[in-house]
Design a protein around this motif. Structure first.
Motif, PDB file in Angstrom:
ATOM      1  N   LEU A 108       0.835  -1.188   0.000  1.00  0.00           N
ATOM      2  CA  LEU A 108       0.000   0.000   0.000  1.00  0.00           C
ATOM      3  C   LEU A 108       0.875   1.246   0.000  1.00  0.00           C
ATOM      4  CD1 LEU A 108      -2.945   0.844   0.006  1.00  0.00           C
ATOM      5  CD2 LEU A 108      -2.904   0.824   2.484  1.00  0.00           C
ATOM      6  N   GLU A 109       2.032   1.115   0.654  1.00  0.00           N
ATOM      7  CA  GLU A 109       2.921   2.264   0.753  1.00  0.00           C
ATOM      8  C   GLU A 109       3.442   2.704  -0.615  1.00  0.00           C
ATOM      9  OE1 GLU A 109       5.298   2.292   4.072  1.00  0.00           O
ATOM     10  OE2 GLU A 109       5.902   4.353   3.655  1.00  0.00           O
ATOM     11  N   THR A 110       3.869   1.756  -1.440  1.00  0.00           N
ATOM     12  CA  THR A 110       4.358   2.148  -2.771  1.00  0.00           C
ATOM     13  C   THR A 110       3.211   2.653  -3.640  1.00  0.00           C
ATOM     14  OG1 THR A 110       4.242  -0.168  -3.393  1.00  0.00           O
ATOM     15  CG2 THR A 110       6.416   0.689  -2.850  1.00  0.00           C
ATOM     16  N   ALA A 111       2.036   2.049  -3.476  1.00  0.00           N
ATOM     17  CA  ALA A 111       0.872   2.539  -4.224  1.00  0.00           C
ATOM     18  C   ALA A 111       0.594   3.979  -3.834  1.00  0.00           C
ATOM     19  CB  ALA A 111      -0.343   1.667  -3.923  1.00  0.00           C
ATOM     20  N   TYR A 112       0.676   4.236  -2.538  1.00  0.00           N
ATOM     21  CA  TYR A 112       0.392   5.558  -1.996  1.00  0.00           C
ATOM     22  C   TYR A 112       1.402   6.577  -2.511  1.00  0.00           C
ATOM     23  CZ  TYR A 112       0.524   9.091   1.752  1.00  0.00           C
ATOM     24  OH  TYR A 112       0.561  10.237   2.476  1.00  0.00           O
ATOM     25  N   LEU A 113       2.681   6.170  -2.502  1.00  0.00           N
ATOM     26  CA  LEU A 113       3.715   7.093  -2.966  1.00  0.00           C
ATOM     27  C   LEU A 113       3.517   7.408  -4.439  1.00  0.00           C
ATOM     28  CD1 LEU A 113       6.777   5.610  -1.054  1.00  0.00           C
ATOM     29  CD2 LEU A 113       5.539   7.720  -0.557  1.00  0.00           C
ATOM     30  N   ALA A 114       3.110   6.408  -5.211  1.00  0.00           N
ATOM     31  CA  ALA A 114       2.856   6.647  -6.633  1.00  0.00           C
ATOM     32  C   ALA A 114       1.640   7.553  -6.815  1.00  0.00           C
ATOM     33  CB  ALA A 114       2.632   5.306  -7.349  1.00  0.00           C
ATOM     34  N   LEU A 115       0.603   7.291  -6.022  1.00  0.00           N
ATOM     35  CA  LEU A 115      -0.632   8.068  -6.155  1.00  0.00           C
ATOM     36  C   LEU A 115      -0.433   9.530  -5.779  1.00  0.00           C
ATOM     37  CD1 LEU A 115      -3.105   5.540  -4.544  1.00  0.00           C
ATOM     38  CD2 LEU A 115      -3.350   6.504  -6.821  1.00  0.00           C
ATOM     39  N   THR A 116       0.343   9.754  -4.732  1.00  0.00           N
ATOM     40  CA  THR A 116       0.484  11.114  -4.239  1.00  0.00           C
ATOM     41  C   THR A 116       1.666  11.821  -4.885  1.00  0.00           C
ATOM     42  OG1 THR A 116       1.781  10.331  -2.352  1.00  0.00           O
ATOM     43  CG2 THR A 116      -0.582  10.617  -2.018  1.00  0.00           C
ATOM     44  N   GLY A 117       2.259  11.156  -5.885  1.00  0.00           N
ATOM     45  CA  GLY A 117       3.300  11.812  -6.668  1.00  0.00           C
ATOM     46  C   GLY A 117       4.603  11.979  -5.926  1.00  0.00           C
ATOM     47  N   THR A 118       4.784  11.195  -4.867  1.00  0.00           N
ATOM     48  CA  THR A 118       6.031  11.282  -4.122  1.00  0.00           C
ATOM     49  C   THR A 118       7.000  10.255  -4.689  1.00  0.00           C
ATOM     50  OG1 THR A 118       4.529  11.546  -2.280  1.00  0.00           O
ATOM     51  CG2 THR A 118       6.869  11.571  -1.777  1.00  0.00           C
ATOM     52  N   GLU A 119       8.274  10.615  -4.795  1.00  0.00           N
ATOM     53  CA  GLU A 119       9.284   9.695  -5.322  1.00  0.00           C
ATOM     54  C   GLU A 119       9.497   8.543  -4.359  1.00  0.00           C
ATOM     55  OE1 GLU A 119      11.082   9.659  -8.171  1.00  0.00           O
ATOM     56  OE2 GLU A 119       9.774  11.264  -8.888  1.00  0.00           O
ATOM     57  N   VAL A 120       9.589   7.328  -4.895  1.00  0.00           N
ATOM     58  CA  VAL A 120       9.933   6.189  -4.050  1.00  0.00           C
ATOM     59  C   VAL A 120      11.445   6.165  -3.882  1.00  0.00           C
ATOM     60  CG1 VAL A 120       9.736   3.708  -3.760  1.00  0.00           C
ATOM     61  CG2 VAL A 120       7.982   4.956  -5.011  1.00  0.00           C
ATOM     62  N   ALA A 121      11.866   6.120  -2.634  1.00  0.00           N
ATOM     63  CA  ALA A 121      13.312   6.162  -2.378  1.00  0.00           C
ATOM     64  C   ALA A 121      13.975   4.878  -2.856  1.00  0.00           C
ATOM     65  CB  ALA A 121      13.557   6.370  -0.894  1.00  0.00           C
TER      66      ALA A 121
END
Lengths: 246, 257
Positions: free
Chosen positions: B244-257
Motif C-alpha cells: 500500500l505504501e508504494t501505491a500511496y507514494l505513486a498516487l500522491t506523486g512522491t518519489e519512491v526512495a
C-alpha cells in the motif's frame, strides 16, 4: 448545570496544585498586612479618620481579585488554547459558557477564599474595623469582582498566545496594582502616578471599596465605571474569543 | 428523541458489495479554503455502519479539514455533510453528542488526573456510560489518580479513546491516533481499534501511516492536495503495487526512495 459544577470543581483542584499561583495571590497581601500592622490601626486624620489597616485592606481585596482574574485566569485560558486543551473541550458536548463559566467561578472562589482569610487575619490580629456599610461594601465587592473577571476574559480573548498574555498582563497589571492604590494608599503616591491611576478601572474598584468600607459611602461614579467595564468587556470578549491558536 | 432513524439517506441503496445498511457519514463535493489556500477541493465519501474507514494522505492533504467539517468544527464553503442524518454545521452540539472524537494535537491540562478528565467529559453526556467501567475496560483503572502529564503516549491514547466512548457513540473519529507512539504502543492501539469494531462501533481512522491503514481498514480513501486520488478496499487500492505504501507514494506523486 451539572457540567459547570464538575468543571468548576476540577478546575479548582487544578488551581490548588499550582502552589506558586496560590501563594502569589494569597500570601503577598498577608505579608504586607503584617509589615504595615506594626504601626497599629489608630485613627489617622491624614486618612480621613480611618486607620492604616482600614485604608489598606480594601485595596488588598482588589489586589486579590485582580491577581486571580488577570494573572491567573487569563493566563490559564491562554495556556489551554496554546496547548489544545480548549480544542479538546470544544469537540465534546460541553458548551462554551460552561467551559468559560467554570474558569470565572474558579477564580471568583479563589478570590473569595483569599478575601475571607485576609479580613479574618486583619480583624483578629490587626484591629481592622468592620465595614461602615455592609450593603455599600457588598455592592462594591461584586462590581469589582465582575469587572476584573471581565477584564481577564478580554485579555484572554484578544491576546494570541501565553507569551503575549504574560507580557501584556505584566505591563498592565504590575503598574496597575501600584498606581491604583491596591497596594498603597493613593495619597502616598506622587502626582504623576495618581494621574496614570486615574485612567485605570482598578483605581475605581479600590476607591469604591475603600469609601464603602471606611465611610459607608456609595461611590456611584466609581461603581458606574466598574459596571461599564463589565458590560463592555464581556460581549467583546465573547465575540472575539478564539478556541484555537494558529 | 430516540430512534429517529427515518432520515432520507437511510434507505438509499449501498453501492457495490457488502451493503451494511445506512450511511453513517455521507460527504458530497465538500469544499473548504483558508484564504487563498484550498484545503479541500471537492471530496465525496461515504462511511457505512460497522466498518473501519481510512482517510489517508500526506500532511496538509486536507484530511483533518475534512474531519473537522464532519464534526462541525469548521463550516464548509461548499458541498453537503451528513452525519447520522444530521448537518454538523447546523447542529454541532447534537452531532458531538453522538460522535466520539479524538482530534490531532488535542491534550488535557498537565495536572488533570485520568479520573477528573473522565468526570468532566462524562458530565457533558448526561451519564450515558459508567466512566469507571470504561477505565477498567481500557486498562486505566490503576492510573486513575495519575496526572495527564505523567501518562505515557500509549496511556494517553487509551484515555482519549475512553473519553471518546463516554457518550456511547455510534461512530468514533480517530485522527492520527498513533503518531509519535513507539512500535509496541502502536500495536496495542491497533488492537484497541479492532476492539471498537467488534463492539459494532463505526471507526473513521485518519492517518498517514500505510501499515496502519492496511492492517485495520475495511475501506479507505487516499487524499492528496484536497482531492480523492484512490478509494476502495486496501487490496484494491494497492493493486499491482508491492505494498500500500508504494501505491500511496505513486498516487500522491512522491518519489519512491
Amino acid at each position: 448545570m451539572r457540567p459547570l459544577a464538575v468543571l468548576t470543581r476540577v478546575e479548582s483542584a487544578l488551581l490548588l496544585r499550582e502552589p506558586a499561583a496560590v501563594l502569589f495571590t494569597l500570601a503577598l497581601p498577608l505579608v504586607l498586612l503584617t509589615l504595615n500592622g506594626a504601626q497599629g490601626n489608630a485613627p489617622d486624620p491624614d486618612l480621613g479618620g480611618a486607620g492604616v489597616i482600614d485604608a489598606l485592606v480594601p485595596g488588598y481585596l482588589v489586589y486579590v481579585m485582580a491577581t486571580s482574574a488577570i494573572m491567573g485566569m487569563a493566563e490559564t485560558l491562554a495556556d489551554y488554547r496554546d496547548r489544545g486543551v480548549l480544542r479538546r473541550m470544544r469537540i465534546s458536548p460541553l458548551r462554551p459558557w460552561q467551559i468559560l463559566g467554570s474558569h470565572a467561578l474558579t477564580h471568583l472562589a479563589m478570590s473569595a477564599v483569599g478575601a475571607v482569610v485576609l479580613v479574618a487575619v486583619a480583624a483578629t490580629a490587626f484591629d481592622l474595623r468592620l465595614p461602615a456599610s455592609w450593603a455599600a461594601t457588598s455592592t462594591a465587592l461584586l462590581l469589582a469582582a465582575a469587572s476584573t473577571v471581565a477584564t481577564g476574559f478580554l485579555l484572554a480573548a484578544v491576546l494570541p498566545t501565553v507569551r503575549t498574555t504574560q507580557a501584556v498582563a505584566a505591563v498592565l497589571y504590575f503598574p496597575a496594582i501600584f498606581v491604583s492604590g491596591a497596594l498603597f494608599p493613593r495619597e502616598a503616591l506622587p502626582e504623576f502616578a495618581q494621574r496614570i491611576g486615574d485612567v485605570l478601572p482598578m483605581t475605581y474598584a479600590v476607591r469604591a471599596l475603600r469609601e464603602a468600607w471606611t465611610d459607608g459611602v456609595v461611590d456611584w461614579p466609581a461603581l458606574g465605571i466598574l459596571a461599564s467595564v463589565t458590560v463592555v468587556a464581556t460581549p467583546v470578549a465573547v465575540r472575539v474569543f478564539r478556541w484555537e491558536s494558529n | 428523541m430516540v430512534g429517529m432513524d427515518s432520515g432520507t439517506n437511510g434507505t438509499a441503496p449501498a453501492s457495490g458489495g457488502g451493503s451494511r445498511g445506512a450511511a453513517i457519514i455521507e460527504i458530497t463535493d465538500l469544499r473548504k479554503a483558508y484564504g487563498a489556500t484550498v484545503a479541500v477541493d471537492g471530496i465525496s465519501l461515504r462511511v457505512d455502519r460497522g466498518e473501519v474507514f481510512g482517510v489517508l494522505g500526506p500532511n496538509g492533504a486536507g484530511k483533518t479539514t475534512t474531519v473537522e467539517c464532519a464534526v462541525g468544527l469548521r463550516r464548509p464553503d461548499g458541498g453537503t455533510v451528513r452525519v447520522l442524518g444530521m448537518d454538523p454545521a447546523a447542529d454541532p452540539e447534537r452531532v458531538r453528542r453522538r460522535v466520539g472524537i479524538q482530534l490531532q494535537q488535542a491534550v488535557l491540562p498537565q495536572r488533570m488526573t485520568v479520573r477528573e478528565a473522565m468526570a468532566v467529559f462524562a458530565s457533558a453526556y448526561r451519564g450515558v456510560v459508567d466512566p469507571a467501567a470504561l477505565l477498567d475496560e481500557w486498562g486505566l483503572r490503576e492510573h486513575r489518580r495519575t496526572a495527564f502529564g505523567k501518562l505515557s503516549g500509549g496511556q494517553r491514547q487509551r484515555l482519549f479513546i475512553a473519553l471518546a466512548l463516554l457518550g456511547d457513540p455510534e461512530v468514533v473519529v480517530l485522527d492520527e491516533l498513533t503518531t509519535g507512539l513507539d512500535p509496541a504502543a502502536r500495536r496495542d492501539t491497533w488492537s484497541l481499534v479492532r476492539g471498537l469494531r467488534t463492539r459494532g462501533v463505526t471507526v473513521v481512522l485518519v492517518t498517514h501511516a500505510m501499515d496502519e491503514a492496511e492492517m485495520l481498514c475495511d475501506r479507505l480513501v487516499v487524499i492528496d492536495r484536497g482531492r480523492i486520488v484512490a478509494e476502495g478496499a486496501p487490496d484494491a487500492v494497492r493493486g499491482e503495487h508491492r505494498s500500500l505504501e508504494t501505491a500511496y507514494l505513486a498516487l500522491t506523486g512522491t518519489e519512491v526512495a
